[in-house]
Design a protein around this motif. Sequence first.
Motif, PDB file in Angstrom:
ATOM      1  N   VAL A 179      -6.404   0.676  -8.007  1.00  0.00           N
ATOM      2  CA  VAL A 179      -5.647   1.530  -7.198  1.00  0.00           C
ATOM      3  C   VAL A 179      -6.393   1.624  -5.889  1.00  0.00           C
ATOM      4  O   VAL A 179      -5.892   1.699  -4.766  1.00  0.00           O
ATOM      5  N   LEU A 180      -7.671   1.729  -5.788  1.00  0.00           N
ATOM      6  CA  LEU A 180      -8.566   1.901  -4.586  1.00  0.00           C
ATOM      7  C   LEU A 180      -8.242   0.584  -3.630  1.00  0.00           C
ATOM      8  O   LEU A 180      -7.936   0.805  -2.311  1.00  0.00           O
ATOM      9  N   ARG A 181      -8.031  -0.774  -4.227  1.00  0.00           N
ATOM     10  CA  ARG A 181      -7.982  -1.676  -3.592  1.00  0.00           C
ATOM     11  C   ARG A 181      -6.267  -1.683  -2.900  1.00  0.00           C
ATOM     12  O   ARG A 181      -6.098  -2.141  -1.885  1.00  0.00           O
ATOM     13  N   ALA A 182      -5.571  -1.311  -3.968  1.00  0.00           N
ATOM     14  CA  ALA A 182      -4.196  -1.323  -3.604  1.00  0.00           C
ATOM     15  C   ALA A 182      -3.805  -0.452  -2.523  1.00  0.00           C
ATOM     16  O   ALA A 182      -2.785  -0.857  -1.618  1.00  0.00           O
ATOM     17  N   THR A 183      -4.520   0.505  -2.257  1.00  0.00           N
ATOM     18  CA  THR A 183      -4.212   1.388  -1.191  1.00  0.00           C
ATOM     19  C   THR A 183      -5.120   1.410  -0.208  1.00  0.00           C
ATOM     20  O   THR A 183      -5.224   2.165   0.727  1.00  0.00           O
ATOM     21  N   MET A 184      -5.943   0.325  -0.202  1.00  0.00           N
ATOM     22  CA  MET A 184      -6.756   0.036   1.198  1.00  0.00           C
ATOM     23  C   MET A 184      -7.719   0.940   1.569  1.00  0.00           C
ATOM     24  O   MET A 184      -7.884   1.346   2.638  1.00  0.00           O
ATOM     25  N   GLN A 185      -8.497   1.478   0.400  1.00  0.00           N
ATOM     26  CA  GLN A 185      -9.740   2.327   0.621  1.00  0.00           C
ATOM     27  C   GLN A 185     -10.790   1.480   1.075  1.00  0.00           C
ATOM     28  O   GLN A 185     -10.895   0.025   0.971  1.00  0.00           O
ATOM     29  N   VAL A 186     -11.613   2.020   1.480  1.00  0.00           N
ATOM     30  CA  VAL A 186     -12.990   1.226   2.276  1.00  0.00           C
ATOM     31  C   VAL A 186     -14.138   1.229   1.382  1.00  0.00           C
ATOM     32  O   VAL A 186     -14.724   2.451   1.361  1.00  0.00           O
TER      33      VAL A 186
ATOM     34  N   GLY B 124       1.998   9.527  -5.339  1.00  0.00           N
ATOM     35  CA  GLY B 124       2.489  10.826  -4.984  1.00  0.00           C
ATOM     36  C   GLY B 124       3.377  11.189  -6.216  1.00  0.00           C
ATOM     37  O   GLY B 124       3.261  12.553  -6.440  1.00  0.00           O
ATOM     38  N   VAL B 125       3.906  10.374  -6.738  1.00  0.00           N
ATOM     39  CA  VAL B 125       5.057  10.945  -7.782  1.00  0.00           C
ATOM     40  C   VAL B 125       4.262  11.420  -9.076  1.00  0.00           C
ATOM     41  O   VAL B 125       4.698  12.457  -9.502  1.00  0.00           O
ATOM     42  N   ILE B 126       3.160  10.652  -9.026  1.00  0.00           N
ATOM     43  CA  ILE B 126       2.095  11.203 -10.202  1.00  0.00           C
ATOM     44  C   ILE B 126       1.498  12.547 -10.044  1.00  0.00           C
ATOM     45  O   ILE B 126       1.269  13.363 -10.875  1.00  0.00           O
TER      46      ILE B 126
ATOM     47  N   VAL C 278       0.266  11.110   6.471  1.00  0.00           N
ATOM     48  CA  VAL C 278      -0.717  10.386   6.920  1.00  0.00           C
ATOM     49  C   VAL C 278      -1.217   9.703   5.744  1.00  0.00           C
ATOM     50  O   VAL C 278      -1.650  10.299   4.746  1.00  0.00           O
ATOM     51  N   MET C 279      -1.257   8.442   5.655  1.00  0.00           N
ATOM     52  CA  MET C 279      -1.838   7.647   4.639  1.00  0.00           C
ATOM     53  C   MET C 279      -3.276   7.805   4.789  1.00  0.00           C
ATOM     54  O   MET C 279      -3.776   7.392   5.660  1.00  0.00           O
ATOM     55  N   PRO C 280      -3.914   8.410   3.635  1.00  0.00           N
ATOM     56  CA  PRO C 280      -5.357   8.582   3.475  1.00  0.00           C
ATOM     57  C   PRO C 280      -6.119   7.329   3.033  1.00  0.00           C
ATOM     58  O   PRO C 280      -5.921   6.877   2.294  1.00  0.00           O
ATOM     59  N   HIS C 281      -7.197   7.080   4.044  1.00  0.00           N
ATOM     60  CA  HIS C 281      -8.098   5.977   3.523  1.00  0.00           C
ATOM     61  C   HIS C 281      -9.470   6.600   3.562  1.00  0.00           C
ATOM     62  O   HIS C 281      -9.774   6.828   4.768  1.00  0.00           O
TER      63      HIS C 281
ATOM     64  N   SER D 287       0.815  -1.137  -0.005  1.00  0.00           N
ATOM     65  CA  SER D 287      -0.058  -0.005  -0.019  1.00  0.00           C
ATOM     66  C   SER D 287       0.794   1.080  -0.122  1.00  0.00           C
ATOM     67  O   SER D 287       0.608   2.358  -0.838  1.00  0.00           O
ATOM     68  N   ARG D 288       1.993   1.276   0.767  1.00  0.00           N
ATOM     69  CA  ARG D 288       2.753   2.454   0.784  1.00  0.00           C
ATOM     70  C   ARG D 288       3.515   2.594  -0.554  1.00  0.00           C
ATOM     71  O   ARG D 288       3.672   3.705  -0.910  1.00  0.00           O
ATOM     72  N   ALA D 289       3.851   1.413  -1.083  1.00  0.00           N
ATOM     73  CA  ALA D 289       4.482   1.678  -2.328  1.00  0.00           C
ATOM     74  C   ALA D 289       3.626   2.242  -3.421  1.00  0.00           C
ATOM     75  O   ALA D 289       3.815   3.008  -4.306  1.00  0.00           O
ATOM     76  N   THR D 290       2.532   1.825  -3.492  1.00  0.00           N
ATOM     77  CA  THR D 290       1.090   2.369  -4.337  1.00  0.00           C
ATOM     78  C   THR D 290       0.982   3.926  -4.003  1.00  0.00           C
ATOM     79  O   THR D 290       1.106   4.758  -5.021  1.00  0.00           O
ATOM     80  N   PHE D 291       0.876   4.096  -2.804  1.00  0.00           N
ATOM     81  CA  PHE D 291       0.828   5.606  -2.435  1.00  0.00           C
ATOM     82  C   PHE D 291       2.062   6.621  -3.030  1.00  0.00           C
ATOM     83  O   PHE D 291       1.792   7.554  -3.576  1.00  0.00           O
TER      84      PHE D 291
END
Length: 252
Positions: A85-92, A15-17, A66-69, A7-11
């Motif tokens: 992307v939503l699943r990879a960053t653990m959105q709910v 972030g870079v983009i 802060v990792m946003p969920h 998840s941190r890697a996806t964020f």
Amino acid sequence: MTEPASSRATFAVLGVILRPLMNAMMSKEWKGAENLPRNTGFIVCPNHVTEIDPIVIGHFLYNHKVMPHFLAKASLFKVPVLGAVLRATMQVPVERTTAGANRSLDVAKEAIEGGGGIIIYPEGTLTRDPDMWPMKGRTGAARLALQTGAPVVPIAHWGAHEVFPRYAKRLYLFPRKTSRVLVGKPVDLSEFRDGPITRTTLDAATNRIMDALTELVGELRGETPPAERWDPAAKNQKQVGRNFESPAGEGQ
């Protein structure tokens, strides 16, 4: 639930983009970051004026480590690429059914217990208020706060609607706009935490959250908020969806 490396890697990739794009679109006036809790999970309650609000709030939180969920509509998880992307960053994912809503709250609790930040728009949808003030809130954020004991942090923002007006079809990039963010102190809900979680308690706690958020929005705008919050039900407006306006003359 701790933030996994994937998840941190996806964020980091996002972030870079996205951060250079957001910086190019809008200048920043961000205040109050010292009010963000550290070393504990917490609930973020922002106002909601346009569809790009989550990117603005996500940008702000990510910049402050802060990792946003977000609680996001379950249908978005079915959209190609976006869903991944939503699943990879653990959105709910949030479903309309009672069982689905309960599952969403369970996942949100796990994120809070792991020290994450859960973003819940207390209005539940884009504000229906004609002048874009925060409208009557829903009780989800208050319920989660009382069930977990997590701090509730109101975050007001203003300016994104000038780039992408509510339900617009294109961006308005020129002249360059300013993204203004103001973080308030955690809302004091201590008087509601010891008793049973009743509808009366949830309504009172929700009003406390909305009062704090509305005050911050007024400070950002340099204006006095209306004495009474907009209530879509009283105006015969639909709670969700774009076509929410009541027929002429109704609910006025």
